[in-house]
Write a protein that holds these residues in place. Structure first.
Motif, PDB file in Angstrom:
ATOM      1  N   VAL A 266       0.881  -1.173   0.000  1.00  0.00           N
ATOM      2  CA  VAL A 266       0.000   0.000   0.000  1.00  0.00           C
ATOM      3  C   VAL A 266       0.914   1.216   0.000  1.00  0.00           C
ATOM      4  O   VAL A 266       1.663   1.449   0.951  1.00  0.00           O
ATOM      5  CB  VAL A 266      -0.949   0.012   1.212  1.00  0.00           C
ATOM      6  CG1 VAL A 266      -1.887   1.216   1.133  1.00  0.00           C
ATOM      7  CG2 VAL A 266      -1.762  -1.282   1.276  1.00  0.00           C
TER       8      VAL A 266
ATOM      9  N   ILE B 248      -9.715   3.020  -1.492  1.00  0.00           N
ATOM     10  CA  ILE B 248     -10.501   1.810  -1.712  1.00  0.00           C
ATOM     11  C   ILE B 248     -11.772   1.916  -0.880  1.00  0.00           C
ATOM     12  O   ILE B 248     -11.723   2.007   0.350  1.00  0.00           O
ATOM     13  CB  ILE B 248      -9.708   0.544  -1.324  1.00  0.00           C
ATOM     14  CG1 ILE B 248      -8.282   0.594  -1.907  1.00  0.00           C
ATOM     15  CG2 ILE B 248     -10.458  -0.694  -1.800  1.00  0.00           C
ATOM     16  CD1 ILE B 248      -8.203   0.717  -3.395  1.00  0.00           C
TER      17      ILE B 248
ATOM     18  N   ILE C  58      -1.504  -1.276  -4.129  1.00  0.00           N
ATOM     19  CA  ILE C  58      -2.380  -0.106  -4.159  1.00  0.00           C
ATOM     20  C   ILE C  58      -1.502   1.122  -4.366  1.00  0.00           C
ATOM     21  O   ILE C  58      -0.634   1.430  -3.541  1.00  0.00           O
ATOM     22  CB  ILE C  58      -3.165   0.045  -2.839  1.00  0.00           C
ATOM     23  CG1 ILE C  58      -3.909  -1.249  -2.494  1.00  0.00           C
ATOM     24  CG2 ILE C  58      -4.125   1.227  -2.930  1.00  0.00           C
ATOM     25  CD1 ILE C  58      -4.963  -1.646  -3.490  1.00  0.00           C
TER      26      ILE C  58
END
Length: 262
Positions: free
Chosen positions: A133, A157, A151
């Motif tokens: 992330v 999200i 991500i």
């Protein structure tokens, strides 16, 4: 607490369980219900609170806040747990919250993840292994990120979204629907724009399976019937385990609709 590896300025509440091999840096604050496993390193000014478990070999960098109560107005002080796996790297200013009664009460992070500076993992999220992330990205409540997901920075999200194994989300992208395994999502309002071919090749996926995945993607994009109809037909026609994984994901339980190929 005059213990080797624990800086004298750290505040360790009674009841905390800290493995003797762990390193707790200056000005850290460790709550009474925290469990810190072997070879964990907490740099300076880390706060770990709540019912939080940190797996062995994980490194948490300065100013991260781990295990605080959920940012959810429905949270009423019920039991809330955060479980972090092994060998994660949790960088500066990362926040990870415990779970809520409505989501099972547990936020879970797998092994070998990289959570870059300023990113957020919300209540009841379920994060797989080897997940990345990137800086300032946010994973909302109840999300599921399967293994090997990436991500991109500054992305968001939406709650209850599932992201399948090996998918990649581009930077500055808002994802409001489920993403199939190995999908490539980009654009400000998250569009399924192809497959994560670079990731597949890096993991050594056989050329035949990549060819099968590309054909499956085309069928999902242009075949007859609804998206679910096409996926179901793929499950009957394809012998690739990677394609079957996509089919199983599409047929699984979901609280959101799917991002579909353009």
């Amino acid at each position: 607490m005059n213990t080797p590896g624990i800086h004298p300025s750290a505040v360790i509440e009674d009841g905390a369980q800290i493995d003797p091999s762990a390193e707790i840096g200056p000005f850290c604050v460790i709550g009474s219900n925290v469990v810190v496993a072997a070879d964990v390193v907490l740099k300076s000014h880390v706060v770990v609170t709540g019912h939080t478990q940190i797996g062995e070999g994980t490194i948490v960098f300065s100013f991260a806040v781990i295990g605080e109560v959920p940012q959810d107005l429905k949270f009423k002080g019920e039991a809330s747990t955060l479980v972090i796996g092994k060998r994660n790297r949790i960088r500066e200013h990362v926040t990870m919250n415990g779970g809520t009664a409505g989501g099972g009460g547990v936020t879970k992070v797998g092994d070998d993840g990289l959570f870059m500076a300023g990113c957020h993992v919300a209540h009841d999220a379920q994060i797989g292994d080897r997940v990345i992330v990137v800086n300032s990205a946010a994973v909302a409540g109840h999300c599921v990120l399967e293994d090997d997901v990436i991500i991109g920075g500054l992305s968001g999200i939406h709650q209850f979204v599932r992201i399948g194994r090996g998918a990649i989300i581009g930077a500055v992208t808002m994802v409001t629907n489920d993403v199939i395994p190995y999908g490539l999502v980009q654009a400000p309002r998250g569009e399924l724009d192809g497959l994560n071919l670079v990731g597949l090749k890096r993991r050594g996926v056989a050329r035949g399976d990549i060819t099968a995945l590309r054909a499956a993607f085309q069928m999902l994009a242009q075949g007859d019937g609804t998206f679910h109809d096409r996926a179901e037909r793929l499950g009957k026609e394809s012998e690739s385990e990677y394609v079957r994984e996509i089919v199983a994901f599409v047929m699984g339980d979901s609280d959101r609709s799917f991002l579909t190929p353009r």
